[in-house]
Design a protein around this motif. Structure first.
Motif, short mmCIF file in Angstrom:
data_model
loop_
_atom_site.label_atom_id
_atom_site.label_comp_id
_atom_site.label_asym_id
_atom_site.label_seq_id
_atom_site.Cartn_x
_atom_site.Cartn_y
_atom_site.Cartn_z
N TRP A 82 -16.19 -22.35 -18.23
CA TRP A 82 -16.11 -23.76 -18.60
C TRP A 82 -17.06 -24.57 -17.72
N ARG A 83 -17.92 -25.30 -18.37
CA ARG A 83 -18.86 -26.19 -17.68
C ARG A 83 -18.52 -27.63 -18.03
N VAL A 143 -16.27 -16.48 -4.69
CA VAL A 143 -16.41 -17.31 -5.88
C VAL A 143 -17.81 -17.21 -6.46
N TRP A 144 -18.82 -17.31 -5.62
CA TRP A 144 -20.18 -17.32 -6.13
C TRP A 144 -20.60 -15.96 -6.66
N SER A 188 -15.27 -21.21 -13.51
CA SER A 188 -16.60 -21.80 -13.37
C SER A 188 -17.61 -21.10 -14.25
N ALA A 206 -10.97 -19.03 -9.88
CA ALA A 206 -11.98 -20.09 -9.76
C ALA A 206 -13.32 -19.61 -10.28
N ALA A 207 -13.70 -18.38 -9.95
CA ALA A 207 -14.97 -17.84 -10.43
C ALA A 207 -14.97 -17.69 -11.95
N MET A 241 -19.64 -26.57 -7.39
CA MET A 241 -19.92 -25.21 -6.93
C MET A 241 -20.87 -25.21 -5.72
N ARG A 269 -18.57 -15.16 -9.85
CA ARG A 269 -18.97 -16.03 -10.95
C ARG A 269 -20.08 -15.38 -11.78
N SER A 304 -19.83 -29.93 -12.54
CA SER A 304 -19.35 -28.60 -12.16
C SER A 304 -20.33 -27.89 -11.22
N GLU A 305 -21.62 -28.05 -11.48
CA GLU A 305 -22.61 -27.41 -10.60
C GLU A 305 -22.59 -28.05 -9.21
#
Length: 301
Positions: free
Chosen positions: A124-125, A180-181, A121, A117-118, A133, A184, A129-130
């Motif tokens: 690909w935008r 994820v964050w 993200s 997932a990270a 997230m 990313r 998407s933001e």
């Protein structure tokens, strides 16, 4: 005439000496400021580390001297023997194993889901998407007490109450957004040309992810795994409400020694210190990767 010349010579000598005296005074003031800062730092560290030292002192106190003395006592390891030997009827060792199982399980599941997932993200935008997230991150921001009642009802209905599966699943609210964050940003720091070169060599996107991207962010994976493990290990609210005995963790189990007519603070302190061992050992084991992972991407060429 001689006096005039000597007067001028004296003034010249005084003027030549003044800069040295000024430098000496500046050096003394600098040293004084350094001593004051060092003293303030030492006092701060003493203040910050005193609770840990007090926990160690409490854990070494015998029960009959628990309330009668402060620093003068006969140290003993009976508190640790009691905690690890189940002589109080409290299965702390099982709680310890439960914490290991659910924390490692939660981190492993979060890595399996969170790393792809990270990566996706970061590469690909698309529209929204933001927002997606941020919604994921909001699960980490939300107080646990806001969702604990619906979760308690659902767990009772689904048979997940007081189970390993239920604890691993609910701890995703703690570990998955964190992984994820953070990951990313690690994937975003990697240049896409590396993966494009792999694709030109015949790799699939999946192979480029596993063979090119993942090896380059190993320090980041080590760092975020440690952080996620600590958050999962230290979680208190979810085990308190969603477990009773079988899947109870050390954060809740350590409080069991406070029950009764006379709280056993020495046993609670011993249990707390024992519960610190796994995160500490894990941090020492991956220290080399941890330092690199925390500084990864801080300096770009």
């Amino acid at each position: 005439m001689g006096r005039g010349v000597s007067g001028r010579d004296g003034a010249g000598e005084a003027s030549r000496e003044d800069p040295a005296e000024g430098r000496g005074g500046h050096l003394m003031r600098k040293r004084l400021v350094g001593w004051v800062c060092d003293t303030a730092l030492i006092l701060y560290f003493v203040f910050a580390l005193f609770p840990i030292a007090w926990m160690v002192i409490l854990s070494l106190k015998p029960t009959d001297q628990l309330f009668s003395t402060y620093f003068s006592f006969s140290p003993t390891l009976d508190g640790y023997r009691t905690v690890l030997g189940d002589s109080e009827g409290i299965p702390f060792v099982r709680f310890f194993v439960n914490s290991l199982v659910v924390s490692v399980g939660a981190v492993a599941l979060s890595l399996v889901v969170g790393l792809p997932a990270a990566y996706a993200s970061a590469r690909w935008r698309f529209k929204g998407s933001e927002n997606l997230m941020f919604t994921l991150l909001s699960f980490r921001f939300a107080p646990e007490l806001t969702v604990i009642i619906p979760l308690f009802v659902l767990y009772q209905k689904l048979g997940l109450f007081d189970t390993y599966v239920g604890m691993v699943w609910v701890l995703q609210l703690v570990t998955l957004p964190l992984i994820v964050w953070i990951m990313r940003s690690y994937f975003a720091d990697l240049t896409p040309e590396l993966e494009q070169a792999a694709l030109l060599d015949g790799y699939t996107r999946k192979q480029a992810f596993f063979r090119v991207a993942l090896p380059l962010v190993k320090p980041g994976i080590a760092a975020v795994s440690l952080l996620a493990f600590i958050f999962a290990w230290n979680n208190f609210v979810f085990p308190l409400i969603l477990t009773s005995n079988e899947a109870q963790t050390v954060t809740v189990g350590a409080l069991s020694f406070l029950g009764g007519d006379r709280p056993k603070y020495n046993l609670t302190a011993a249990a707390a210190l024992v519960s610190v061992v796994p995160p500490l050992l894990l941090a020492l084991t991956i220290q080399r990767y941890l330092v690199r992972g925390l500084s990864f991407g801080a300096v770009k060429s």
